[in-house]
Scaffold this motif. Structure first.
Motif, PDB file in Angstrom:
ATOM      1  N   ASP B  28       2.853  -2.795  29.230  1.00 39.96           N
ATOM      2  CA  ASP B  28       1.564  -3.480  29.109  1.00 39.96           C
ATOM      3  C   ASP B  28       0.852  -3.154  27.790  1.00 39.96           C
ATOM      4  O   ASP B  28      -0.376  -3.092  27.717  1.00 39.96           O
ATOM      5  CB  ASP B  28       0.655  -3.103  30.303  1.00 39.96           C
ATOM      6  N   HIS B  29       1.640  -2.936  26.735  1.00 41.07           N
ATOM      7  CA  HIS B  29       1.048  -2.629  25.439  1.00 41.07           C
ATOM      8  C   HIS B  29       0.456  -3.859  24.791  1.00 41.07           C
ATOM      9  O   HIS B  29       1.022  -4.953  24.867  1.00 41.07           O
ATOM     10  CB  HIS B  29       2.117  -2.037  24.503  1.00 41.07           C
ATOM     11  N   GLU B  30      -0.690  -3.648  24.127  1.00 41.48           N
ATOM     12  CA  GLU B  30      -1.326  -4.768  23.437  1.00 41.48           C
ATOM     13  C   GLU B  30      -0.613  -5.099  22.124  1.00 41.48           C
ATOM     14  O   GLU B  30      -0.469  -6.256  21.759  1.00 41.48           O
ATOM     15  CB  GLU B  30      -2.788  -4.432  23.135  1.00 41.48           C
ATOM     16  N   LYS B  70       3.437 -14.431  26.053  1.00 38.61           N
ATOM     17  CA  LYS B  70       3.130 -13.491  27.140  1.00 38.61           C
ATOM     18  C   LYS B  70       2.982 -12.103  26.542  1.00 38.61           C
ATOM     19  O   LYS B  70       3.596 -11.791  25.514  1.00 38.61           O
ATOM     20  CB  LYS B  70       4.236 -13.497  28.189  1.00 38.61           C
ATOM     21  N   LYS B  71       2.208 -11.296  27.189  1.00 38.99           N
ATOM     22  CA  LYS B  71       1.883  -9.975  26.646  1.00 38.99           C
ATOM     23  C   LYS B  71       3.125  -9.120  26.430  1.00 38.99           C
ATOM     24  O   LYS B  71       3.203  -8.357  25.478  1.00 38.99           O
ATOM     25  CB  LYS B  71       0.911  -9.254  27.592  1.00 38.99           C
ATOM     26  N   GLU B  72       4.116  -9.230  27.326  1.00 42.35           N
ATOM     27  CA  GLU B  72       5.265  -8.346  27.250  1.00 42.35           C
ATOM     28  C   GLU B  72       6.345  -8.820  26.293  1.00 42.35           C
ATOM     29  O   GLU B  72       7.281  -8.088  26.025  1.00 42.35           O
ATOM     30  CB  GLU B  72       5.874  -8.166  28.655  1.00 42.35           C
ATOM     31  N   ARG B  73       6.245 -10.014  25.763  1.00 45.10           N
ATOM     32  CA  ARG B  73       7.337 -10.602  24.982  1.00 45.10           C
ATOM     33  C   ARG B  73       6.876 -11.022  23.593  1.00 45.10           C
ATOM     34  O   ARG B  73       5.859 -11.704  23.449  1.00 45.10           O
ATOM     35  CB  ARG B  73       7.902 -11.819  25.730  1.00 45.10           C
ATOM     36  N   PHE B  74       7.656 -10.616  22.596  1.00 41.79           N
ATOM     37  CA  PHE B  74       7.326 -10.943  21.202  1.00 41.79           C
ATOM     38  C   PHE B  74       8.614 -11.413  20.545  1.00 41.79           C
ATOM     39  O   PHE B  74       9.585 -10.662  20.481  1.00 41.79           O
ATOM     40  CB  PHE B  74       6.761  -9.700  20.512  1.00 41.79           C
ATOM     41  N   SER B  75       8.626 -12.644  20.088  1.00 40.13           N
ATOM     42  CA  SER B  75       9.837 -13.244  19.535  1.00 40.13           C
ATOM     43  C   SER B  75       9.721 -13.389  18.028  1.00 40.13           C
ATOM     44  O   SER B  75       8.666 -13.766  17.508  1.00 40.13           O
ATOM     45  CB  SER B  75      10.078 -14.620  20.160  1.00 40.13           C
ATOM     46  N   SER B  94       2.941  -0.658  20.941  1.00 40.49           N
ATOM     47  CA  SER B  94       2.044   0.484  21.115  1.00 40.49           C
ATOM     48  C   SER B  94       0.797   0.024  21.858  1.00 40.49           C
ATOM     49  O   SER B  94       0.441  -1.154  21.819  1.00 40.49           O
ATOM     50  CB  SER B  94       1.652   1.106  19.775  1.00 40.49           C
ATOM     51  N   PRO B  95       0.119   0.985  22.520  1.00 38.39           N
ATOM     52  CA  PRO B  95      -1.145   0.621  23.153  1.00 38.39           C
ATOM     53  C   PRO B  95      -2.202   0.327  22.098  1.00 38.39           C
ATOM     54  O   PRO B  95      -2.046   0.652  20.929  1.00 38.39           O
ATOM     55  CB  PRO B  95      -1.528   1.870  23.956  1.00 38.39           C
ATOM     56  N   LEU B  96      -3.294  -0.256  22.570  1.00 30.16           N
ATOM     57  CA  LEU B  96      -4.423  -0.491  21.677  1.00 30.16           C
ATOM     58  C   LEU B  96      -5.008   0.854  21.278  1.00 30.16           C
ATOM     59  O   LEU B  96      -5.144   1.740  22.121  1.00 30.16           O
ATOM     60  CB  LEU B  96      -5.476  -1.300  22.448  1.00 30.16           C
ATOM     61  N   ILE B  97      -5.336   1.030  20.031  1.00 31.49           N
ATOM     62  CA  ILE B  97      -5.957   2.290  19.646  1.00 31.49           C
ATOM     63  C   ILE B  97      -7.463   2.189  19.844  1.00 31.49           C
ATOM     64  O   ILE B  97      -8.042   1.126  19.744  1.00 31.49           O
ATOM     65  CB  ILE B  97      -5.642   2.680  18.187  1.00 31.49           C
TER      66      ILE B  97
END
Lengths: 113, 116
Positions: B28-30, B70-75, B94-97
């Motif tokens: 669930d990383h931003e 979608k939040k979990e997928r980056f193409s 990475s999570p949001l800092i």
């Protein structure tokens, strides 16, 4: 452009010896991170040091940071064959958005049994 | 443990093809990132995303585009592959800092892409 520059580019040591590698950078940072990469694999985070810290330890790892010289060093004590890998420093610039990091070219470390 | 999964370890494509590299994270990383890694040059940031449908150019975006539906997928998309895009591609998340809370990036094992 590369923010971090590692030195040396390659290092060969005997098991049990210490390994030291250095990283220099150019701009003001929030933090500096070290990562390890085994051959053919992704990077694994080792340690993070904030800009207001001077030294940090994690197991056999010791990291120093000198913001006046814009440099950091990573020391691996009592090295093992399993420490053979490439090591990268990465900086988080004060001006960078989000959690953006800039990586150096890496130091290849070979630990001979 | 955070898991970042890249769909292929090795990929061979031809010049001019449209190429898709997929990356999925389960924490669930931003933030998500695409890098390419070339000998002696370290990792260079291509694109990153700090939220669904948001994207920012990195240092070397030319010839690439990205999609984050979608939040979990980056193409990562190579619109028309060229031989100079032969490289190792690494995805990270990475999570949001937040103020004074810094977070490491978590990497997948990479896709070694060859363009013939």
């Amino acid at each position: 452009s590369q923010q971090g520059e590692e030195d040396p580019q390659a290092l060969s040591i005997q098991e049990g010896e210490n390994a030291t590698m250095n990283c220099s950078y150019k701009t003001s940072i929030n933090n500096l991170q070290w990562y390890r990469q085994n051959s053919g694999r992704g990077l694994v985070h080792l340690i993070l040091i904030r800009s207001n810290e001077r030294e940090k330890h994690s197991g056999r790892l010791r990291v120093t940071l000198d913001t006046s010289k814009k440099s950091s060093s990573l020391l691996i004590t009592a090295s093992r064959a399993a420490d053979t890998a490439s090591y990268f420093c990465a900086t988080a610039s004060r001006r960078a958005a989000g959690n953006k990091l800039t990586f150096g070219g890496g130091t290849r470390v070979l630990v001979k049994p | 443990d955070v898991k970042v999964t890249q769909s292929s370890r090795y990929l061979v494509k031809r010049t001019g093809e449209k190429v898709f590299l997929e990356c999925v994270q389960d924490m669930d990383h931003e933030n998500m990132f695409w890098y390419r890694q070339d000998p002696g040059l370290g990792l260079r940031l291509i694109y990153f995303s700090y939220d669904v449908k948001m994207k920012e150019k990195g240092d070397i975006p030319e010839g690439y585009s990205v999609s984050r539906e979608k939040k979990e997928r980056f193409s990562l998309i190579l619109e028309s592959a060229s031989t100079n895009q032969t490289s190792m591609y690494l995805c990270a998340s990475s999570p949001l800092i937040t103020v004074r809370v810094y977070q490491p990036q978590h990497f997948g094992d990479g896709t070694r892409l060859s363009i013939l």
